[in-house]
Enzyme design. Structure first.
Site, PDB file in Angstrom:
ATOM      1  N   TYR A 125       6.215   8.879   1.919  1.00 48.26           N
ATOM      2  CA  TYR A 125       6.431  10.261   2.356  1.00 48.26           C
ATOM      3  C   TYR A 125       7.390  10.943   1.393  1.00 48.26           C
ATOM      4  CZ  TYR A 125       3.620   9.517   6.420  1.00 48.26           C
ATOM      5  OH  TYR A 125       2.540   9.270   7.229  1.00 48.26           O
ATOM      6  N   PHE A 182       3.593   0.012   4.354  1.00 48.92           N
ATOM      7  CA  PHE A 182       2.688  -0.961   3.717  1.00 48.92           C
ATOM      8  C   PHE A 182       1.794  -1.482   4.854  1.00 48.92           C
ATOM      9  CE2 PHE A 182       4.729  -1.975  -0.484  1.00 48.92           C
ATOM     10  CZ  PHE A 182       5.791  -1.098  -0.386  1.00 48.92           C
ATOM     11  N   ASP A 183       0.694  -0.787   5.066  1.00 52.93           N
ATOM     12  CA  ASP A 183      -0.069  -1.048   6.292  1.00 52.93           C
ATOM     13  C   ASP A 183      -0.722  -2.431   6.340  1.00 52.93           C
ATOM     14  OD1 ASP A 183      -0.518   2.280   5.984  1.00 52.93           O
ATOM     15  OD2 ASP A 183       0.115   1.478   7.902  1.00 52.93           O
ATOM     16  N   GLY A 193       0.540  -5.365   4.446  1.00 51.73           N
ATOM     17  CA  GLY A 193       1.543  -6.427   4.353  1.00 51.73           C
ATOM     18  C   GLY A 193       2.710  -6.295   5.313  1.00 51.73           C
ATOM     19  N   TYR A 221       2.125  -4.565   8.441  1.00 53.59           N
ATOM     20  CA  TYR A 221       1.597  -4.350   9.799  1.00 53.59           C
ATOM     21  C   TYR A 221       0.319  -5.113  10.147  1.00 53.59           C
ATOM     22  CZ  TYR A 221       4.899  -0.444   9.714  1.00 53.59           C
ATOM     23  OH  TYR A 221       6.030   0.312   9.617  1.00 53.59           O
ATOM     24  N   ASN A 222      -0.448  -5.588   9.164  1.00 55.50           N
ATOM     25  CA  ASN A 222      -1.720  -6.281   9.457  1.00 55.50           C
ATOM     26  C   ASN A 222      -2.848  -5.292   9.743  1.00 55.50           C
ATOM     27  OD1 ASN A 222      -1.596  -9.077   9.332  1.00 55.50           O
ATOM     28  ND2 ASN A 222      -0.743  -9.285  11.388  1.00 55.50           N
ATOM     29  N   ILE A 223      -3.727  -5.100   8.799  1.00 60.47           N
ATOM     30  CA  ILE A 223      -4.883  -4.231   9.043  1.00 60.47           C
ATOM     31  C   ILE A 223      -5.866  -4.904  10.012  1.00 60.47           C
ATOM     32  CG2 ILE A 223      -7.020  -3.479   7.884  1.00 60.47           C
ATOM     33  CD1 ILE A 223      -4.999  -1.439   7.377  1.00 60.47           C
ATOM     34  N   GLY A 224      -6.070  -6.206   9.834  1.00 64.36           N
ATOM     35  CA  GLY A 224      -7.067  -6.914  10.643  1.00 64.36           C
ATOM     36  C   GLY A 224      -6.688  -6.981  12.108  1.00 64.36           C
ATOM     37  N   TYR A 231      -1.806   6.727  12.494  1.00 64.02           N
ATOM     38  CA  TYR A 231      -2.953   6.870  11.595  1.00 64.02           C
ATOM     39  C   TYR A 231      -4.084   5.921  11.958  1.00 64.02           C
ATOM     40  CZ  TYR A 231      -2.774  10.060   7.630  1.00 64.02           C
ATOM     41  OH  TYR A 231      -2.863  11.169   6.836  1.00 64.02           O
ATOM     42  N   HIS A 248       2.727  13.604   1.759  1.00 62.71           N
ATOM     43  CA  HIS A 248       2.695  12.151   1.546  1.00 62.71           C
ATOM     44  C   HIS A 248       1.450  11.775   0.777  1.00 62.71           C
ATOM     45  CE1 HIS A 248       0.418  12.926   5.254  1.00 62.71           C
ATOM     46  NE2 HIS A 248      -0.299  11.881   4.909  1.00 62.71           N
ATOM     47  N   HIS A 299      -1.413   8.378   0.223  1.00 58.39           N
ATOM     48  CA  HIS A 299      -1.897   7.080   0.708  1.00 58.39           C
ATOM     49  C   HIS A 299      -2.417   6.326  -0.506  1.00 58.39           C
ATOM     50  CE1 HIS A 299      -2.369   8.582   4.978  1.00 58.39           C
ATOM     51  NE2 HIS A 299      -2.395   9.719   4.307  1.00 58.39           N
ATOM     52  N   ASP A 359     -12.034 -16.647 -15.701  1.00 56.72           N
ATOM     53  CA  ASP A 359     -12.253 -16.232 -14.318  1.00 56.72           C
ATOM     54  C   ASP A 359     -11.269 -15.082 -14.076  1.00 56.72           C
ATOM     55  OD1 ASP A 359     -12.818 -15.923 -11.699  1.00 56.72           O
ATOM     56  OD2 ASP A 359     -12.337 -17.988 -11.091  1.00 56.72           O
ATOM     57  N   HIS A 375      -2.055  13.852   0.213  1.00 56.17           N
ATOM     58  CA  HIS A 375      -2.376  14.548   1.462  1.00 56.17           C
ATOM     59  C   HIS A 375      -1.650  15.894   1.505  1.00 56.17           C
ATOM     60  CE1 HIS A 375      -3.382  14.046   5.973  1.00 56.17           C
ATOM     61  NE2 HIS A 375      -3.414  15.313   5.611  1.00 56.17           N
TER      62      HIS A 375
END
Ligand SMILES: [Cu+2]
Length: 658
Positions: free
Chosen positions: A304, A317-318, A320, A322-325, A402, A461, A463, A612, A623
């Site tokens: 922000y 840090f959505d 790492g 908070y966990n997106i999954g 969000y 902010h 994203h 590899d 935004h």
């Protein structure tokens, strides 16, 4: 009623029940090395850990997930062969504020490794939101701040938990921040911030360690809600539009494997990363050609741009933190996904290590894809045209205010698309002004927010999303190039100055492969196989084609930026390392900006040619808050494409039947 019937026939059915159970147990067992942990495996992993001597008494499980086997083992796996089944767990000792990583051999029922990781904090646990709410509401300073604002009924206040962000070194322990919102009788408390009051909370010691109160600001009136009842007068509903697949869907789902229109791939719903695509390959006339080994959202950051004391640390840090999954919620057919979607479930471990079944958090569906290709012969009137079909895999994560939908789209022309859909509620800041022409610094030209409603500013902010794309194009050994277009120099070869060329440069090392977009050069990045060629002798490749993107505006020296160095480049390439998964490292929560993640991954500057390789793409959205985005945002789409480049000899969609 059902019970009674069962009891009556119980005796004669015992044998059948026994066989049925063993058969279902067999069918439920993993059949592929990348199958996610099933409920019994999570239970088993947690049981093995808990039985360990000195296992923490107050343990919280940050994750219990499949420990993915080595890549070679996966690519070479033959159906029916013996499977390695290992779990990876992150465990926090709440009492001692220590973090451990464990690997558990599920077949051998033993712990393979257990090690303490010093000076890190796992991401926020579900229970900590509730802990924080309770701790903040019981604090006398917070209560005084509420009373100062005329609020005496604390039940009408919602306290929203945030990861701490940048930490003042004078605070230690496991920290979070608590932001207060006025619920009142309304539904959308995010629209009614109790501005000025932010608590820093030690969630394990159970106390508020600091409370900032920058002064009383009016709380926005009601009218921030968006339910049908709250809106009241609704427009005329459009007539029904039905999506009907009378013969069923065209994809095949075998456990976690998906086969559709020559695409073969596997999916998992990962507790941290959300949807993960594995072993993406294309059936090219009977030859299975590998493209991607693993693709997922690796990290996000939402900085922000408001320098206010209570705003300058905000940068979620959505993934790492908070966990997106685990923050993906059940989807609704006809709303979150079309009516022909199939909803899929996931199984995670909760904070206590108990199995948590999540119903319908993932959607898979086919949709119309517009014109696949067409040519109208105006001399004969013949219309050669094909309708495209697309396959979509979709999940939506809600992190506080969000909502982020992530869609992976497969197409018949051999391309893929990643589409992010951003919606939900903008993070709101309370201000005293009701109109933008009132004289307030927040509303001037050099302000860092836009007024979006009376007494509500949405601070500017950005994203940023980073996708880790572990390509294996026609095999594991690949090289990485950048293509830049430019005008040809004037001269005998270019007498009319119309010439332009596309120059491809090979990245020799990780340091060279840190690049940003250049619209003036129509820049794209490719991953190519230096030995596999199409029938014209061109190296087979896939091209990352960026969509809209942004440069970061927070200064490179800022603390937020130091913690999120992956946003310094739109493009990174690294040599494959099974431990390098997260663009800001595995523990960004409460991190100090030590360059974990990509800066560390590239520090050894490994060679990239015929190796590899892993590609990392950073996608930024700036935004610009608008009144039309209040009180809930119309969805914004951003994304990028992965296009085959000389991977096929011709348009692979030519064989799409009319
Ligand atoms: Cu936004």
């Amino acid at each position: 009623m059902k019970m009674k019937k069962l009891c009556l026939v119980y005796a004669c059915c015992q044998l059948i029940v026994f066989f049925a159970l063993s058969a279902s147990a067999l069918f439920a067992a993993a059949t592929h090395p990348l199958d996610p942990l099933e409920a019994s495996e999570i239970e088993s992993a947690v049981k093995i850990l808990r039985a360990m001597r000195n296992f923490p008494i107050e343990a919280l499980f940050s994750t219990v997930q499949l420990n993915e086997p080595p890549k070679a083992e996966v690519w070479n796996y033959k159906a029916g062969a013996a499977l390695r089944r290992e779990a990876f767990a992150i465990v926090m000792d709440r009492k001692l504020n220590k973090t451990y990583e464990a690997t558990i051999d599920l077949r051998g029922k033993k712990i393979v490794s257990w090690k303490e990781i010093a000076d890190v904090q796992p991401l926020i646990f579900d229970r900590e939101y509730e802990d924080l709410r309770r701790i903040v509401k019981a604090d006398s300073r917070w209560q005084a701040a509420m009373r100062k604002r005329g609020i005496t009924d604390y039940e009408k206040v919602e306290v929203d938990g945030w990861a701490i962000g940048q930490v003042d070194p004078k605070f230690t322990g496991r920290l979070m921040r608590g932001l207060s919102y006025f619920k009142g009788e309304g539904e959308n408390y995010y629209g009614r911030p109790i501005e000025g009051v932010v608590a820093i909370v030690d969630v394990t010691r159970g106390r508020v360690v600091d409370l900032t109160d920058t002064g009383v600001v009016p709380i926005a009136e009601k009218g921030q809600d968006f339910s049908e009842t709250a809106i009241g007068k609704l427009r005329e509903k459009p007539k029904p539009l039905t999506i009907n697949q009378p013969e069923g869907a065209s994809y095949k789902l075998n456990g976690n494997e998906i086969i559709w229109q020559k695409w073969h791939f596997r999916y998992t719903m990962h507790p941290r990363e959300g949807i993960v695509l594995h072993t993406v390959a294309y059936d090219d006339d009977g030859k299975m050609r590998p493209i991607l080994y693993r693709a997922a959202l690796s990290e996000m950051v939402v900085p922000y741009g408001d320098p206010d004391t209570n705003w300058r640390w905000r940068a979620a840090f959505d993934v790492g933190e908070y966990n997106i999954g685990r923050n993906s919620y059940p989807l609704e057919k006809n709303f979150d996904a079309p009516e022909n979607a199939q909803l899929l479930d996931a199984v995670f471990a909760d904070d206590e290590g108990a199995v948590s079944e999540r119903k319908g958090v993932l959607a898979i569906y086919e949709r119309d894809g517009g014109i696949a290709w067409k040519h109208y012969d105006f001399t004969t009137g013949k219309n050669e045209t094909r309708r495209a079909r697309e396959l979509v895999l979709s999940a939506v994560a809600t992190i506080g205010n969000y909502d982020y939908a992530i869609n992976y789209i497969f197409k018949q022309d051999g391309s893929m698309e990643v589409d992010l859909a951003l919606t939900g509620i903008m993070l709101a800041k309370g201000v005293k002004e009701k109109r933008s022409d009132e004289n307030h610094s927040m509303l001037k030209m050099d302000s860092s927010g836009h007024l979006v409603a009376e007494n509500v500013v949405a601070p500017h902010h950005q994203h940023f999303f980073n996708f880790r794309l572990d390509f294996d194009v026609d095999g594991v050994s690949n090289s990485v190039t950048e293509m830049n277009s430019s005008a040809m120099p004037a001269g005998a070869n270019n007498p009319y100055l119309n010439g332009f060329v596309m120059r491809e440069t090979m990245f020799k090392t990780e340091r060279e492969a840190q690049r940003s977009m250049d619209m003036g050069a129509a820049r794209v990045w490719t991953v190519m196989n230096p030995t596999a060629k199409n029938s014209f002798g061109q190296n087979t490749s896939f091209i990352i084609v960026p969509g809209a993107n942004s440069m970061p505006f927070i200064a490179p020296e800022s603390l937020v930026r130091k913690r999120a160095q992956f946003i310094n480049n739109h493009f990174w390439a690294t040599r494959y390392n099974a431990d390098e998964i997260y663009a800001a490292g595995i523990y960004p929560n409460q991190s100090s900006g030590n360059g974990n993640g990509l800066p560390k991954y590239v520090a050894d500057n490994q060679p990239l040619e015929n190796q590899d390789v892993v590609l990392w793409y950073t996608l930024g959205v700036t935004h610009i808050p608008r009144s039309e985005e209040w009180s809930v945002m119309p969805t914004t789409h951003v994304g990028f494409k992965l296009l085959p480049g000389a991977f096929f000899n011709r348009n692979p969609a030519l064989d799409v039947p009319r």
